[in-house]
Write an enzyme that holds these catalytic residues in place. Structure first.
Site, PDB file in Angstrom:
ATOM      1  CG  HIS A 176      -8.057   5.142  -0.973  1.00  0.00           C
ATOM      2  ND1 HIS A 176      -8.599   4.166  -1.764  1.00  0.00           N
ATOM      3  CD2 HIS A 176      -8.487   6.318  -1.494  1.00  0.00           C
ATOM      4  CE1 HIS A 176      -9.312   4.726  -2.715  1.00  0.00           C
ATOM      5  NE2 HIS A 176      -9.256   6.025  -2.590  1.00  0.00           N
ATOM      6  CE1 TYR A 179      -5.792  -5.646  -4.259  1.00  0.00           C
ATOM      7  CE2 TYR A 179      -6.700  -4.157  -2.612  1.00  0.00           C
ATOM      8  CZ  TYR A 179      -5.714  -4.464  -3.538  1.00  0.00           C
ATOM      9  OH  TYR A 179      -4.653  -3.601  -3.755  1.00  0.00           O
ATOM     10  N   PRO A 182       0.777  -8.033  -8.887  1.00  0.00           N
ATOM     11  CG  PRO A 182      -0.626  -7.331 -10.623  1.00  0.00           C
ATOM     12  CD  PRO A 182       0.354  -8.387 -10.253  1.00  0.00           C
ATOM     13  CE  LYS A 239       3.001  -3.561   0.081  1.00  0.00           C
ATOM     14  NZ  LYS A 239       2.304  -2.291  -0.057  1.00  0.00           N
ATOM     15  CE1 TYR A 291      -3.364  -3.155  -0.708  1.00  0.00           C
ATOM     16  CE2 TYR A 291      -3.270  -0.832  -0.135  1.00  0.00           C
ATOM     17  CZ  TYR A 291      -3.600  -1.836  -1.021  1.00  0.00           C
ATOM     18  OH  TYR A 291      -4.152  -1.518  -2.252  1.00  0.00           O
TER      19      TYR A 291
END
Ligand code: RFL
Ligand code: PHB
Length: 409
Positions: A92, A220, A312, A316, A404
């Site tokens: 991704h 998100y 979460p 990580k 990220y």
């Protein structure tokens, strides 16, 4: 190669257990941290025994992480367990962030030159078990009453019981990879251990369903009804989460109620595309930030969730466990291959420096995306302002993307 531990002088595979074994590294916990460490050490000819409280099926039944950073991918390659991940994982190179009906994309590749891999923790663990078994690695399941002894001496040992019989492993080092509820962390004396904790006033209700993901990238979502996350495992396996109350239990939520709530929290054009179906797993996870210091006491080293927990939201947890494994594995190599204690001596400081950055990112992203019970209208406007800044500012997106995809080891 230094080998003052001697390789195991009993070859002991379950269900036969000798009363006494000897190995170089005793690893408490057969989750991803423990298995990865054991496999990496094996590749370098360093012997270990893994003690796991549960069965293999139980460990594989836990649905957890879904997003792997490049550092973990490299470790899987080094451990020789990356083939299935390379073939079946989904790279991704960006993620979507929504607030209300607004949605924008953060492009990881553009900002960092790197991507992440969508490949479930269950699959990582399955691949590691397969490799350990193929190599004849010692994993002892269903152990109880694990006690780490003399960790502050040069001759530590671990005792445990299995099938009602007590056994002992003498070793050079102990790796505490036994998760948040394990015994390793509490082996470090109270007057040495410092703990830092933040509990969030909500949980995540997650479901797994055999339906196509609503989008080919993760979403998100910050909505006025609370956070939601659209994730996936493969083309016909979706993982969705919604922020829920800590007093909820999974049985309070029918599948229909879950899907309706998820639809309300994601942008309307995504909600229209959502394909629903029966859940095949449903669970609630509380959200917590936690760090224990130091991560080393004598010859005991803590790794992964045994030492730290993140909410979460930034994906990580497993990835930070992997960076601990990287530092510990290299420290142990340095010890056995170069007769140097430099790597193990700097383990705690190096691991914690990276852990705290992951803690900060996970805390920040959680704070940005959730509704807090005591959130004022002012607090909400600040969240929206920050989301709008992130949407429009390249430097902010770069900082988000760097965190990220994973900070360098
Ligand atoms: P684990 O996986 O908890 O494994 C520890 C193992 O130790 C065993 N054990 C013992 N064995 C022997 N003796 C004892 N006394 C023992 N006590 C415990 C346990 O049975 C277990 O098998 O820790 P480890 O290996 O450090 O791995 C950490 C990860 O599992 C965790 O950080 C992640 O799952 C967190 N996480 C995520 N991380 C990511 O990087 N990306 C994600 O997308 C992500 N999503 C998540 C997550 C965690 C979640 N939950 C349920 C907390 C999503 C969720 C919902
Ligand atoms: C997941 O797919 O389980 C997942 C993905 C991203 C997160 C957390 C969990 O931030």
């Amino acid at each position: 190669m230094r080998n003052d531990a001697q390789l195991a002088f009993y070859t002991c595979t379950p269900p036969c257990h000798s009363a006494l074994m000897k190995t170089q590294v005793t690893i408490i916990g057969g989750g991803p941290s423990g298995l990865l460490l054991s496999q990496l050490l094996h590749v370098r000819g360093i012997d270990s025994v893994v003690l796991e409280r549960k069965t293999k099926d139980y460990v594989l039944g836990r649905i957890r992480a879904g997003v792997l950073e490049r550092g973990l991918l490299d470790l899987m390659r080094e451990a020789g367990v990356a083939d299935r991940m390379e073939a079946e994982g989904y790279p991704h190179d960006g993620t979507l962030i929504s607030y209300g009906d607004e949605m924008f994309r953060v492009d990881f590749t553009k900002h960092t030159g790197h991507a992440v891999m969508v490949y479930g923790q269950t699959e990582v663990t399955r691949d590691l078990y397969a490799a350990r078994e193929a190599a004849g690695g010692a994993i002892i399941y269903n152990v109880e009453d694990v006690v780490i002894c003399d960790a502050d001496s040069d001759t530590p040992y671990v005792t445990y019981t299995v099938d009602g019989k007590t056994a002992r492993i003498n070793c050079d080092f102990v790796a505490g990879c036994d998760g948040f509820h394990g015994v390793s962390r509490n082996t470090i004396p109270d007057n040495v251990r410092r703990e830092y904790e933040k509990i969030y006033p909500f949980g995540w209700l997650g479901i797994l369903s055999e339906t196509p993901p609503v989008n080919h990238e993760l979403i998100y979502a910050n909505s006025e009804r609370g956070f939601a996350l659209c994730s996936m495992r493969n083309e016909n396996l979706s993982r969705y989460y919604i922020q829920c109350s800590l007093s909820d239990s999974p049985s309070d939520w029918t599948d229909t109620a879950f899907w309706e709530e998820l639809r309300r929290r994601i942008p309307a054009d995504q909600a229209k595309k959502l394909v629903t179906g029966p859940s095949i797993e449903k669970s609630i996870a509380p959200l917590r930030s936690f760090v224990t210091e130091p991560m080393r006491w004598g010859r005991l080293f803590l790794c992964g969730d045994a030492a730290h927990i993140v909410p979460p939201t930034g994906a990580k947890g497993l990835n930070t466990a992997a960076s601990d494994v990287h530092y510990l594995y290299n420290g142990l190599r340095d010890y056995y291959e170069n007769d140097s204690t430099a790597g193990i001596d700097s383990y705690s400081a190096k691991a914690l420096a990276r852990v705290w950055k992951a803690e900060r990112f996970s805390w920040w992203f959680s704070s940005l995306m959730h509704r807090y019970p005591d959130q004022s209208a002012f607090d909400h406007r600040i969240q929206v302002a920050e989301l709008e800044f992130l949407r429009s500012n390249d430097a902010a997106q770069q900082a988000m993307a760097e965190n990220y995809v994973g900070l360098p080891y």
